[in-house]
Design a protein around this motif. Structure first.
Motif, PDB file in Angstrom:
ATOM      1  N   SER A  35      -6.705   6.991  -5.190  1.00 27.60           N
ATOM      2  CA  SER A  35      -6.514   6.713  -6.620  1.00 27.60           C
ATOM      3  C   SER A  35      -5.343   5.756  -6.836  1.00 27.60           C
ATOM      4  O   SER A  35      -5.396   4.887  -7.705  1.00 27.60           O
ATOM      5  CB  SER A  35      -6.269   8.017  -7.383  1.00 27.60           C
ATOM      6  OG  SER A  35      -7.357   8.899  -7.235  1.00 27.60           O
ATOM      7  N   LYS A  36      -4.296   5.925  -6.024  1.00 24.54           N
ATOM      8  CA  LYS A  36      -3.137   5.014  -6.127  1.00 24.54           C
ATOM      9  C   LYS A  36      -3.548   3.595  -5.771  1.00 24.54           C
ATOM     10  O   LYS A  36      -3.108   2.623  -6.415  1.00 24.54           O
ATOM     11  CB  LYS A  36      -2.012   5.491  -5.193  1.00 24.54           C
ATOM     12  CG  LYS A  36      -0.707   4.726  -5.360  1.00 24.54           C
ATOM     13  CD  LYS A  36       0.361   5.232  -4.412  1.00 24.54           C
ATOM     14  CE  LYS A  36       0.862   6.596  -4.794  1.00 24.54           C
ATOM     15  NZ  LYS A  36       1.610   6.580  -6.075  1.00 24.54           N
ATOM     16  N   SER A  39      -5.581   2.250  -8.774  1.00 17.72           N
ATOM     17  CA  SER A  39      -4.790   2.012  -9.993  1.00 17.72           C
ATOM     18  C   SER A  39      -3.801   0.863  -9.835  1.00 17.72           C
ATOM     19  O   SER A  39      -3.496   0.170 -10.809  1.00 17.72           O
ATOM     20  CB  SER A  39      -4.023   3.280 -10.373  1.00 17.72           C
ATOM     21  OG  SER A  39      -2.959   3.530  -9.463  1.00 17.72           O
ATOM     22  N   GLU A  42      -1.088   0.729 -12.326  1.00 20.87           N
ATOM     23  CA  GLU A  42      -1.394   0.481 -13.735  1.00 20.87           C
ATOM     24  C   GLU A  42      -1.899   1.758 -14.399  1.00 20.87           C
ATOM     25  O   GLU A  42      -2.625   2.540 -13.772  1.00 20.87           O
ATOM     26  CB  GLU A  42      -2.460  -0.618 -13.854  1.00 20.87           C
ATOM     27  CG  GLU A  42      -2.056  -1.966 -13.261  1.00 20.87           C
ATOM     28  CD  GLU A  42      -0.900  -2.599 -14.013  1.00 20.87           C
ATOM     29  OE1 GLU A  42      -0.785  -2.368 -15.235  1.00 20.87           O
ATOM     30  OE2 GLU A  42      -0.104  -3.326 -13.374  1.00 20.87           O
ATOM     31  N   GLY A  44      -4.105   4.397 -16.464  1.00 21.53           N
ATOM     32  CA  GLY A  44      -5.557   4.542 -16.562  1.00 21.53           C
ATOM     33  C   GLY A  44      -6.022   5.806 -15.866  1.00 21.53           C
ATOM     34  O   GLY A  44      -5.218   6.640 -15.437  1.00 21.53           O
ATOM     35  N   THR A  45      -7.333   5.917 -15.727  1.00 19.16           N
ATOM     36  CA  THR A  45      -7.912   7.124 -15.130  1.00 19.16           C
ATOM     37  C   THR A  45      -7.450   7.325 -13.692  1.00 19.16           C
ATOM     38  O   THR A  45      -7.104   8.444 -13.293  1.00 19.16           O
ATOM     39  CB  THR A  45      -9.448   7.043 -15.166  1.00 19.16           C
ATOM     40  OG1 THR A  45      -9.877   6.868 -16.517  1.00 19.16           O
ATOM     41  CG2 THR A  45     -10.074   8.313 -14.608  1.00 19.16           C
ATOM     42  N   ALA A  46      -7.448   6.242 -12.894  1.00 18.60           N
ATOM     43  CA  ALA A  46      -7.071   6.344 -11.479  1.00 18.60           C
ATOM     44  C   ALA A  46      -5.632   6.844 -11.340  1.00 18.60           C
ATOM     45  O   ALA A  46      -5.335   7.686 -10.489  1.00 18.60           O
ATOM     46  CB  ALA A  46      -7.243   5.003 -10.781  1.00 18.60           C
ATOM     47  N   GLN A  47      -4.740   6.339 -12.171  1.00 20.94           N
ATOM     48  CA  GLN A  47      -3.343   6.774 -12.104  1.00 20.94           C
ATOM     49  C   GLN A  47      -3.202   8.237 -12.515  1.00 20.94           C
ATOM     50  O   GLN A  47      -2.404   8.983 -11.943  1.00 20.94           O
ATOM     51  CB  GLN A  47      -2.455   5.905 -12.980  1.00 20.94           C
ATOM     52  CG  GLN A  47      -0.960   6.165 -12.760  1.00 20.94           C
ATOM     53  CD  GLN A  47      -0.081   5.317 -13.638  1.00 20.94           C
ATOM     54  OE1 GLN A  47      -0.017   5.522 -14.841  1.00 20.94           O
ATOM     55  NE2 GLN A  47       0.610   4.352 -13.033  1.00 20.94           N
ATOM     56  N   ASN A  48      -4.004   8.664 -13.497  1.00 20.84           N
ATOM     57  CA  ASN A  48      -3.979  10.067 -13.918  1.00 20.84           C
ATOM     58  C   ASN A  48      -4.433  10.982 -12.781  1.00 20.84           C
ATOM     59  O   ASN A  48      -3.868  12.060 -12.571  1.00 20.84           O
ATOM     60  CB  ASN A  48      -4.874  10.282 -15.144  1.00 20.84           C
ATOM     61  CG  ASN A  48      -4.312   9.603 -16.383  1.00 20.84           C
ATOM     62  OD1 ASN A  48      -3.121   9.322 -16.464  1.00 20.84           O
ATOM     63  ND2 ASN A  48      -5.171   9.327 -17.349  1.00 20.84           N
ATOM     64  N   ASP A  50      -4.208  10.251  -9.594  1.00 21.68           N
ATOM     65  CA  ASP A  50      -3.124  10.185  -8.611  1.00 21.68           C
ATOM     66  C   ASP A  50      -2.034  11.207  -8.946  1.00 21.68           C
ATOM     67  O   ASP A  50      -1.631  12.013  -8.107  1.00 21.68           O
ATOM     68  CB  ASP A  50      -2.557   8.757  -8.604  1.00 21.68           C
ATOM     69  CG  ASP A  50      -1.312   8.602  -7.742  1.00 21.68           C
ATOM     70  OD1 ASP A  50      -1.012   9.515  -6.948  1.00 21.68           O
ATOM     71  OD2 ASP A  50      -0.629   7.572  -7.868  1.00 21.68           O
ATOM     72  N   ARG A 208      -0.645  -0.711  -4.334  1.00 17.41           N
ATOM     73  CA  ARG A 208      -1.955  -0.847  -3.679  1.00 17.41           C
ATOM     74  C   ARG A 208      -1.828  -0.729  -2.165  1.00 17.41           C
ATOM     75  O   ARG A 208      -2.649  -0.077  -1.514  1.00 17.41           O
ATOM     76  CB  ARG A 208      -2.595  -2.183  -4.070  1.00 17.41           C
ATOM     77  CG  ARG A 208      -3.965  -2.425  -3.457  1.00 17.41           C
ATOM     78  CD  ARG A 208      -4.816  -3.287  -4.356  1.00 17.41           C
ATOM     79  NE  ARG A 208      -5.313  -2.523  -5.502  1.00 17.41           N
ATOM     80  CZ  ARG A 208      -5.950  -3.079  -6.540  1.00 17.41           C
ATOM     81  NH1 ARG A 208      -6.151  -4.375  -6.574  1.00 17.41           N
ATOM     82  NH2 ARG A 208      -6.361  -2.331  -7.529  1.00 17.41           N
TER      83      ARG A 208
END
Length: 235
Positions: A35-36, A39, A42, A44-48, A50, A208
């Motif tokens: 997820s990191k 994201s 940034e 968004g969903t991926a960071q949430n 993470d 990333r």
């Protein structure tokens, strides 16, 4: 062995694997760092995903510091050189400290521990401890690989080239060398992951890059925890 028996055996191995708290933790770690990577820091969903997975993993690690504390006070294998002994004990001490401090970080993120500034400072100190333990592990694995390599060369002198792969001791040493090499790669990459989490080189080790390397070491950990396959009985 019939197809049904084979399927049962595979499912039994999967159950055995997933029953390990360590295996579940590493699967969650793969999700966290994947997820990191997606994201790239940034919102968004991926960071949430993470952040929530990172918090959930801390529950798996409650009181886990006792494992490395036990390793710290346990006797080392006979014949281990003093530098490797010291590095190994340093790794145990640093990793145990990281896991202990990580529990305070968890208390801070859940709101139980109210001093956010101190919790953030403790979290940073804990990451430095983890980075230090990864460096120590890297050096230990390099030293152990060197020792095994010397033992393999000695065995090769005693055995003919055509016979060495039939020798049980040689195969065991070779397997050990491969396992150590994989552990070396994992520890070296985890050191870079720690650098990324601490933002010591933000332009080079971006979120990333941190995510990609963390995902890779998570997969290595998942592989290392795989149970040995059940050998099928001869008919």
């Amino acid at each position: 062995m019939s197809t049904l028996d084979a399927a049962r055996a595979e499912l039994a191995l999967a159950v055995l694997y997933l029953n390990k708290a360590e295996a579940r933790d590493k699967i969650c770690r793969a999700i966290q760092y994947g997820s990191k990577f997606l994201s790239n820091g940034e919102p968004g969903t991926a960071q949430n995903v993470d952040k929530s997975t990172s918090l959930a993993r801390k529950v798996f690690r409650l009181f886990k510091f006792i494992n490395d504390l036990h390793g710290l006070i346990s006797p080392t294998a006979p014949g281990t050189p003093l530098p490797l002994v010291l590095l190994g004990k340093s790794k145990n001490a640093l990793l145990s400290t990281f896991l202990f401090l990580d529990q305070i970080v968890w208390l801070g993120r859940t709101g139980i521990y109210k001093n956010k500034e101190r919790a953030d400072l403790i979290g940073r100190i804990s990451l430095f401890c983890w980075m230090g333990s990864s460096i120590c592990t890297t050096l230990v694995e390099i030293g152990e690989i060197g020792r095994i390599s010397g033992q393999l060369k000695k065995l090769e002198k005693d055995l003919k080239n055509s016979e060495k792969y039939q020798n049980e001791q040689y195969r065991a040493k070779l397997k050990m060398s491969n396992e150590r090499s994989l552990a070396l790669v994992k520890a070296a990459l985890d050191t870079v992951v720690a650098v990324g989490l601490l933002q010591l080189a933000p332009k080079k080790v971006t979120p990333r890059v941190t995510g990609a390397l963390g995902f890779t070491t998570s997969l290595i950990s998942c592989y290392q925890l795989l149970p040995a396959p059940v050998k099928s009985k001869a008919p």
